[in-house]
Structures are given as C-alpha cells and as structure tokens.
Design a protein around this motif. Sequence first.
Motif, mmCIF file in Angstrom:
data_model
loop_
_atom_site.group_PDB
_atom_site.id
_atom_site.type_symbol
_atom_site.label_atom_id
_atom_site.label_comp_id
_atom_site.label_asym_id
_atom_site.label_seq_id
_atom_site.Cartn_x
_atom_site.Cartn_y
_atom_site.Cartn_z
ATOM 1 N N ASP A 1 -89.343 43.538 33.813
ATOM 2 C CA ASP A 1 -90.452 43.361 32.923
ATOM 3 C C ASP A 1 -90.801 41.990 33.281
ATOM 4 O OD1 ASP A 1 -90.701 46.021 32.784
ATOM 5 O OD2 ASP A 1 -89.412 46.499 30.944
ATOM 6 N N GLY A 2 -89.887 41.178 33.134
ATOM 7 C CA GLY A 2 -90.333 39.367 33.253
ATOM 8 C C GLY A 2 -89.925 39.219 31.710
ATOM 9 N N ILE A 3 -89.185 39.555 31.060
ATOM 10 C CA ILE A 3 -88.329 39.251 29.894
ATOM 11 C C ILE A 3 -87.312 38.552 30.571
ATOM 12 C CG2 ILE A 3 -87.519 39.283 27.739
ATOM 13 C CD1 ILE A 3 -88.747 42.100 27.433
ATOM 14 N N ALA A 4 -87.040 36.801 29.590
ATOM 15 C CA ALA A 4 -86.120 35.942 30.289
ATOM 16 C C ALA A 4 -84.745 36.263 29.396
ATOM 17 C CB ALA A 4 -86.519 34.557 29.972
ATOM 18 N N VAL A 5 -83.560 35.845 29.342
ATOM 19 C CA VAL A 5 -82.482 35.992 28.378
ATOM 20 C C VAL A 5 -81.693 34.851 28.747
ATOM 21 C CG1 VAL A 5 -80.703 37.567 27.490
ATOM 22 C CG2 VAL A 5 -82.912 38.628 28.684
ATOM 23 N N ARG A 6 -81.860 34.506 27.832
ATOM 24 C CA ARG A 6 -81.140 33.151 27.770
ATOM 25 C C ARG A 6 -79.378 33.225 27.332
ATOM 26 N NH1 ARG A 6 -84.741 28.309 24.417
ATOM 27 N NH2 ARG A 6 -86.181 29.099 26.121
ATOM 28 N N LEU A 7 -78.561 32.287 28.263
ATOM 29 C CA LEU A 7 -76.944 33.016 28.723
ATOM 30 C C LEU A 7 -75.552 31.833 28.211
ATOM 31 C CD1 LEU A 7 -77.063 35.719 31.391
ATOM 32 C CD2 LEU A 7 -77.056 35.949 29.215
ATOM 33 N N GLY A 8 -76.263 31.240 28.394
ATOM 34 C CA GLY A 8 -75.921 29.469 27.535
ATOM 35 C C GLY A 8 -75.559 29.508 28.787
ATOM 36 N N ASP A 9 -73.851 28.709 28.383
ATOM 37 C CA ASP A 9 -73.349 28.081 29.590
ATOM 38 C C ASP A 9 -72.401 29.251 29.996
ATOM 39 O OD1 ASP A 9 -71.286 29.161 27.537
ATOM 40 O OD2 ASP A 9 -69.900 27.094 27.361
ATOM 41 N N GLY A 10 -72.529 30.472 30.040
ATOM 42 C CA GLY A 10 -71.747 31.324 31.211
ATOM 43 C C GLY A 10 -70.541 31.975 30.835
ATOM 44 N N HIS B 1 -80.013 48.440 36.638
ATOM 45 C CA HIS B 1 -81.910 48.919 36.932
ATOM 46 C C HIS B 1 -82.643 47.878 36.013
ATOM 47 C CE1 HIS B 1 -80.409 51.506 40.025
ATOM 48 N NE2 HIS B 1 -80.031 52.216 39.056
ATOM 49 N N THR B 2 -82.565 46.829 35.047
ATOM 50 C CA THR B 2 -83.184 46.740 33.910
ATOM 51 C C THR B 2 -83.382 45.416 34.748
ATOM 52 O OG1 THR B 2 -82.444 47.656 31.733
ATOM 53 C CG2 THR B 2 -83.533 45.592 31.257
ATOM 54 N N PHE B 3 -82.181 44.568 34.974
ATOM 55 C CA PHE B 3 -82.698 42.753 35.267
ATOM 56 C C PHE B 3 -82.945 43.099 36.826
ATOM 57 C CE2 PHE B 3 -79.966 42.950 31.020
ATOM 58 C CZ PHE B 3 -81.125 41.717 30.767
ATOM 59 N N SER B 4 -83.511 42.111 37.170
ATOM 60 C CA SER B 4 -83.955 41.832 38.500
ATOM 61 C C SER B 4 -83.686 40.252 38.751
ATOM 62 C CB SER B 4 -85.406 41.620 38.972
ATOM 63 O OG SER B 4 -86.119 41.044 38.073
ATOM 64 N N GLU B 5 -82.764 39.593 37.874
ATOM 65 C CA GLU B 5 -82.365 38.330 38.696
ATOM 66 C C GLU B 5 -81.836 37.290 37.707
ATOM 67 O OE1 GLU B 5 -85.020 33.917 39.671
ATOM 68 O OE2 GLU B 5 -86.118 35.750 39.517
ATOM 69 N N ILE B 6 -80.583 36.785 37.930
ATOM 70 C CA ILE B 6 -80.131 35.626 37.567
ATOM 71 C C ILE B 6 -79.903 34.323 37.842
ATOM 72 C CG2 ILE B 6 -78.240 35.415 36.146
ATOM 73 C CD1 ILE B 6 -77.188 38.577 37.111
ATOM 74 N N ASN B 7 -80.256 33.099 37.119
ATOM 75 C CA ASN B 7 -80.729 32.198 37.744
ATOM 76 C C ASN B 7 -79.044 31.303 36.911
ATOM 77 O OD1 ASN B 7 -81.115 28.849 37.821
ATOM 78 N ND2 ASN B 7 -83.497 29.921 39.095
ATOM 79 N N VAL B 8 -78.678 30.555 38.229
ATOM 80 C CA VAL B 8 -77.545 29.869 38.109
ATOM 81 C C VAL B 8 -77.281 28.538 37.837
ATOM 82 C CG1 VAL B 8 -75.799 31.917 37.663
ATOM 83 C CG2 VAL B 8 -76.720 30.694 40.026
ATOM 84 N N GLY B 9 -78.619 27.972 38.185
ATOM 85 C CA GLY B 9 -79.403 26.706 38.938
ATOM 86 C C GLY B 9 -78.459 26.177 37.760
ATOM 87 N N ASN B 10 -78.652 25.990 36.626
ATOM 88 C CA ASN B 10 -78.613 25.624 35.444
ATOM 89 C C ASN B 10 -76.692 26.433 34.285
ATOM 90 O OD1 ASN B 10 -77.847 23.471 33.172
ATOM 91 N ND2 ASN B 10 -80.201 23.690 32.133
ATOM 92 N N PRO B 11 -75.955 25.321 34.789
ATOM 93 C CA PRO B 11 -74.821 25.765 34.631
ATOM 94 C C PRO B 11 -74.664 26.279 33.154
ATOM 95 C CG PRO B 11 -73.666 24.179 36.626
ATOM 96 C CD PRO B 11 -75.667 23.921 35.938
ATOM 97 N N GLU B 12 -75.002 25.007 32.053
ATOM 98 C CA GLU B 12 -75.531 25.267 31.253
ATOM 99 C C GLU B 12 -76.578 25.452 30.210
ATOM 100 O OE1 GLU B 12 -73.192 23.279 29.231
ATOM 101 O OE2 GLU B 12 -71.857 22.905 31.000
ATOM 102 N N ASN B 13 -77.106 26.313 30.975
ATOM 103 C CA ASN B 13 -78.598 27.389 30.338
ATOM 104 C C ASN B 13 -79.040 28.323 31.419
ATOM 105 O OD1 ASN B 13 -80.184 28.075 29.080
ATOM 106 N ND2 ASN B 13 -82.029 26.784 30.004
#
Length: 279
Positions: free
Chosen positions: A230-239, A211-223
Amino acid sequence: MMDEFQSFGEFQKELHQPEPTAEERPAVPQEQPEEPPRRPVRRKKRKPVRKYLLAAGGGLILCAAGLLLLPIPVGDVRVYGNESMTKEDVLFDGGITAPVNVFQISTSDLESRLRQDVRVYQAEVKRTFPAYIDVTLTERKPLAAVQEEFGYAYLDKSGMVIRTGSSIRGGDLPMITGVKLDNVLLGDMTGNSGVKTALEFLSGLSTQGMHTFSEINVGNPENIVAYTRDGIAVRLGDGSSMTARAELAENMVNDVKVRGLSVAYIDASLTSPYIRLKK
C-alpha cells in the motif's frame, strides 16, 4: 540168590545216607515258552534331505540374483512433501530408470543426490515394507528477489540462489533493493550483509505478512526501510534484532489498516515505536 539182595548193614547205610542238596541234584531242564513269530520290520527309506536343501538354497540364490541384477519391475518409489518437484524429477536426480526395481536402489546414494539439487532443502529416504522407497522432501522456496549483473536472482531464506532470470516473473515476491549482486550461479550463497539482513526480516514475518511487504531497501545500512504494497514506509533502523522488528512491524501495519489511518511512515523501533500520521 543171596547175591541179589543187599546185606542189612548196607541197607541201613543207604537208608541213613543224607539226601543230596539242591546244588548236588542234577538240573532238570525246564521247558522254555515258545516265542511268538516276529513280524518283519520294514525300514523307512531315507529321503535325500541334503539334495532338497541344496536345491532350495540354489533357487533362493538365483531369485536374489535376479532381483538385484535383472531389469524387472519390483516395488515403487513414493514421494512426499514435494510441491514443485515431481516424482520424475526425483528419479532423474537419483539416476533411476524404468522399470523401477527398489532392490537395485541405494537409499543413501539417492538421499545424497537429492541434497545436491538446489531445489531441495532437506531430503529423507527410507525403505518401507513390503517393497517401497519413501522419499520425504523439504523444498527450498524463494523468499525474495535481488538484482544481479545479468538479471535477477531468487533467494531462499538461507541466502542460496535457487533461480535466476532476466526479468521479474510474478509480483508476489518482495524485492531487496539498494544493492546489486555480482554475477551469480545456481547454488551460490550470498555473502552480502544487507541482503542477509533483509532475508532475516522476511523470515520473521508470517505467511500473511509476507504478502504485506513488497520491498526492503538496504542501501543505507543505518536506516533500512521496508515498504508495504500500500506504499507505507516502515523504518527498521540499523537492522539489529530483525526477527523481533518483523513481528512488531507486521502488527503495526495491521493496526493501521484496521483503524483506517493515513500515515506518513511507521517507525518499528523496539524501544519506542510510533506511527507518524499524515498532516
């Protein structure tokens, strides 16, 4: 007169003649004791046991045939573990009509039919004394939504499409963005690598973290980037190692909330994680 008497010599012979032995003596008949009169014995009439056995066997065969063939209600089907599926859904999947007769239901066939339902992740069917069929279900739950050609597809943790819609219904599920699927149908398995990576991250979160995360963007596989509500971005690297990154990201977000920090983004690097504060 002399003829009537024996001579003295003959008398001596008779006198000295040996007595007869017991074998030579004539047998004297002995009186046999009278036997008491015998009572007449009444013979018990034999019951027709074989006839009774045949009749009982025939009755059992008729009862068994009635249970297996006639539309009579016997027992019940009990459902456990279900959330969205109802008992009526289970009976419909199994092709079971009223009245329910558990002796006419094949447990293996019912289990196989239930597993073909896209809503069912796992099904176990067994008989229980005296006349029950117990169905234990593990339902598939939507984990995320992703855009497809004609709307949106709802995926479970394995990547199966379990629901489709022309619009997003409800805002509780996180969206997988940066990718668009082709036309998909219920029961299809997605083969998109970016979608699989996002599902791996979401599966690693706790119920609260979901319930904390609303979106995961996988458009850039390396980032790959996840966004909190709350609008905080969490960088997950290359996955890579997404399960471990999910646990780390959830803890870092909770720490930010507890401390009331104003952050630009969070980097959930497994080697050197850090929080970038806003200036």
